[in-house]
Design an enzyme around this catalytic site. Structure first.
Site, short mmCIF file in Angstrom:
data_model
loop_
_atom_site.label_atom_id
_atom_site.label_comp_id
_atom_site.label_asym_id
_atom_site.label_seq_id
_atom_site.Cartn_x
_atom_site.Cartn_y
_atom_site.Cartn_z
CE LYS A 22 -1.83 1.83 3.95
NZ LYS A 22 -1.52 3.23 4.30
CG ASN A 23 2.29 2.81 3.48
OD1 ASN A 23 1.09 3.07 3.19
ND2 ASN A 23 2.80 2.48 4.62
NE ARG A 92 -0.02 11.94 6.94
CZ ARG A 92 -0.27 13.13 7.50
NH1 ARG A 92 -1.43 13.54 7.48
NH2 ARG A 92 0.78 13.78 7.76
CB CYS A 116 -5.12 6.15 10.20
SG CYS A 116 -5.62 4.78 9.09
NE ARG A 121 -0.21 10.01 10.04
CZ ARG A 121 -0.69 9.13 9.15
NH1 ARG A 121 -1.88 8.75 9.02
NH2 ARG A 121 0.00 8.43 8.37
CB ILE A 123 2.38 18.16 5.89
CG1 ILE A 123 1.96 19.22 5.72
CG2 ILE A 123 1.80 16.83 5.91
CD1 ILE A 123 1.05 19.52 4.42
CG ASP A 124 6.91 19.91 10.55
OD1 ASP A 124 6.13 18.93 10.77
OD2 ASP A 124 7.86 20.07 11.28
CG ASP A 304 2.60 1.15 9.50
OD1 ASP A 304 2.24 2.16 10.16
OD2 ASP A 304 2.89 1.42 8.34
CB ILE A 326 6.44 6.28 14.66
CG1 ILE A 326 7.72 5.14 14.68
CG2 ILE A 326 6.49 7.21 13.30
CD1 ILE A 326 8.94 5.73 14.16
NE ARG A 396 -7.15 4.77 4.01
CZ ARG A 396 -6.34 5.30 5.03
NH1 ARG A 396 -6.68 5.40 6.07
NH2 ARG A 396 -5.31 5.49 4.51
N1 EPU Z 1 6.39 13.89 10.85
C1 EPU Z 1 6.42 15.44 11.50
N2 EPU Z 1 6.53 16.12 10.16
C2 EPU Z 1 6.35 15.59 8.96
C3 EPU Z 1 6.09 14.56 8.50
C4 EPU Z 1 6.18 13.42 9.74
O1 EPU Z 1 6.68 15.68 12.55
O2 EPU Z 1 6.25 16.61 8.01
C5 EPU Z 1 6.64 13.05 12.07
C6 EPU Z 1 5.16 12.18 12.20
O3 EPU Z 1 4.32 12.86 13.01
C7 EPU Z 1 5.75 10.76 12.59
C8 EPU Z 1 7.17 10.68 12.07
O4 EPU Z 1 7.49 11.98 11.52
O5 EPU Z 1 5.91 10.87 14.00
C9 EPU Z 1 7.21 9.79 10.87
O6 EPU Z 1 5.99 10.13 9.86
P1 EPU Z 1 6.38 9.66 8.44
O7 EPU Z 1 6.10 10.83 7.65
O8 EPU Z 1 7.77 8.71 8.16
O9 EPU Z 1 5.06 9.20 8.14
P2 EPU Z 1 4.02 9.12 6.62
O10 EPU Z 1 5.15 9.21 5.56
O11 EPU Z 1 3.08 10.14 7.16
C10 EPU Z 1 4.22 6.69 6.26
C11 EPU Z 1 2.90 5.70 6.19
C12 EPU Z 1 2.60 5.44 7.38
C13 EPU Z 1 3.59 4.82 8.44
C14 EPU Z 1 4.79 5.68 8.67
C15 EPU Z 1 5.84 5.21 9.46
C16 EPU Z 1 2.16 6.08 4.02
C17 EPU Z 1 1.04 6.35 3.13
N3 EPU Z 1 2.02 6.05 5.31
O12 EPU Z 1 3.39 7.78 6.85
O13 EPU Z 1 1.65 4.11 7.09
O14 EPU Z 1 2.99 4.61 9.79
O15 EPU Z 1 5.23 6.00 7.28
O16 EPU Z 1 6.39 4.10 8.57
O17 EPU Z 1 3.38 5.95 3.27
C18 EPU Z 1 -0.16 2.68 7.69
O18 EPU Z 1 0.17 2.17 6.55
O19 EPU Z 1 -1.05 2.03 8.52
C19 EPU Z 1 0.29 3.81 7.95
C20 EPU Z 1 -0.02 4.97 8.81
#
Ligand code: EPU
Length: 417
Positions: A22-23, A92, A116, A121, A123-124, A304, A326, A396
């Protein structure tokens, strides 16, 4: 609305085939618009996030052909339009259109992503990283607008090794003249899969899978055929189901290397796993032992799988501590596990699980995707009937999960209401 009903107690037997990640696919689809030729994505998973992304592509005038074996994406008539719709908030990964549209048009407008709820979460890091590429970004009332007169490469250090920020910066940089360097990049296998895809299309990305990724801009990309890697989280979920209730359950089409952290933990808690090429065979442990786990970025124990592991640990003899590093609030499923009879305390960012508990079926609600999977595991071992509501979350990320479990001997059905 739909609910899943499970009559617990069956032994999971037979073979389940794991789908594409998925990711990974949720990044490959937005990445595919970076070339004007046709792109074919093989081994795509049958999940609702893919359907939503295909729908978003329509808004960009990108056409798709959905075949059983592959998804074909044709961006030859793409238009740049503001992506503002409810469907953008359903997942996301819609944020990958920021990087992809910016690379193509020097301009992108999208509404903020959903996905989720796992606590805040932000996106900074996406914003800071892309800004460094000489891009102006405005965040206003749930919208994000990006504009650049000319993107310029830079060295970007990510404060956290974020999967999403790493991929978004890669997407934004593929056409930038010169070099963009991402330091403290995320190392997840999905990033390698996306970088390989872009490189097969003619991009120049080095170092994916390490902490330093270098992107050297190219003028254009061309079409390619690409295979999505097996979903390590779906695989891990079925392996955990097998650890809870399996009898020589065969989890097929997996990449065992991506599951090292899980397999190491399972071996520690007395669950035997046999790795045979792309198959992992697992059975219920005769005496499940408790574990201490800390989630971490890849190759550490994946967040995850944390919620599903928590459900398994309700069956271990002793006290387990699972520390979530995380997403500190990723414990919403625990209320429902408790409703099913588990004994869990949440302290700060840890779940303390006192096992083993005899679970008894009742009505519960899937709070999020992996939380929903954790309730399925609980339902497999619980006495009587477990009814899981709000299961759209589960679809999803898990393709054909009800059919798969039926084929593995589970008394399970999906009901519309
Ligand atoms: N973070 C920030 N700022 C940002 C981005 C992330 O503070 O701009 C923090 C997040 O809040 C978190 C950490 O950094 O504490 C890691 O977040 P990351 O950006 O790596 O996660 P993501 O890209 O939003 C993806 C997967 C998630 C999975 C995480 C960690 C996708 C679409 N989602 O999320 O998948 O948990 O990486 O491996 O790729 C799931 O599949 O259930 C799922 C939530």
């Amino acid at each position: 609305m739909r609910k899943i009903i499970i009559n617990g107690g069956a032994s999971l037997q037979g073979e389940v085939k794991i789908g594409g990640s998925k990711n990974s696919v949720v990044a490959l689809i937005p990445a595919a618009i970076l070339c004007k030729d046709k792109v074919r994505i093989y081994n795509y998973p049958n999940i609702s996030d893919v359907e939503v992304l295909i729908d978003i592509l329509k808004d960009l005038n990108v056409s798709t052909i959905v075949e059983k074996d592959y998804l074909e994406i044709d961006s030859s008539n793409i238009i740049n339009t503001s992506l503002v719709s409810e469907k953008m908030s359903l997942l996301r990964a819609s944020y990958y259109f920021m990087g992809a549209l910016l690379a193509l048009f020097n301009h992108a407008e999208i509404n903020l992503p959903g996905g989720c709820y796992l606590g805040p979460r932000p996106i900074d890091l996406h914003v800071k990283g892309i800004k460094q590429l000489n891009c102006e970004i405005d965040l206003d009332e749930g919208m994000i607008k990006l504009h650049s007169n000319k993107l310029i490469g830079d060295k970007i250090f990510l404060d956290i090794a974020s999967v999403g920020a790493t991929i978004n910066i890669i997407l934004a940089s593929v056409f930038i003249n010169g070099q963009t360097i991402i330091e403290n990049a995320a190392k997840e296998p999905e990033i390698v899969n996306v970088a390989n895809f872009l490189n097969n299309m003619g991009a120049s990305i080095e170092g994916a899978g390490t902490g330093i990724i270098k992107i050297t801009g190219v003028k254009s990309l061309h079409g390619t055929n690409h295979e999505v890697i097996p979903d390590r989280i779906e695989a891990g979920t079925y392996i955990l189901f097998g650890a809870a209730a399996g009898k020589d359950l065969i989890v097929n089409h997996v990449e065992p290397l991506h599951l090292n952290a899980l397999i190491a933990k399972l071996n520690k808690c007395n669950v035997e796993t046999i790795v045979d090429n792309n198959k992992i065979i697992v059975s219920k442990s005769k005496k499940l032992l408790p574990l201490n786990i800390r989630t971490a970025v890849y190759p550490g124990f994946p967040t995850d799988l944390q919620q599903i592991m928590t459900a398994l640990m309700t069956q271990a003899n002793g006290v387990s501590i699972i520390n979530e590093t995380i997403y500190s609030s990723r414990f919403k499923n625990c209320d429902d596990l408790i409703k099913l009879g588990a004994n869990i305390q949440i302290e700060n960012s840890s779940a303390i699980i006192f096992g083993s508990s005899k679970l008894k079926g009742t009505e519960v609600t899937a709070s999020d995707l992996r939380g929903g999977a954790s309730l399925i595991l609980a339902g497999l071992v619980a006495e009587n009937k477990t009814v899981i509501d709000n299961v759209e979350h589960i679809f999803r990320g898990y393709g054909n999960i009800v059919e798969n479990l039926k084929n593995l001997n589970v008394d399970i059905k999906l009901e519309e209401y």
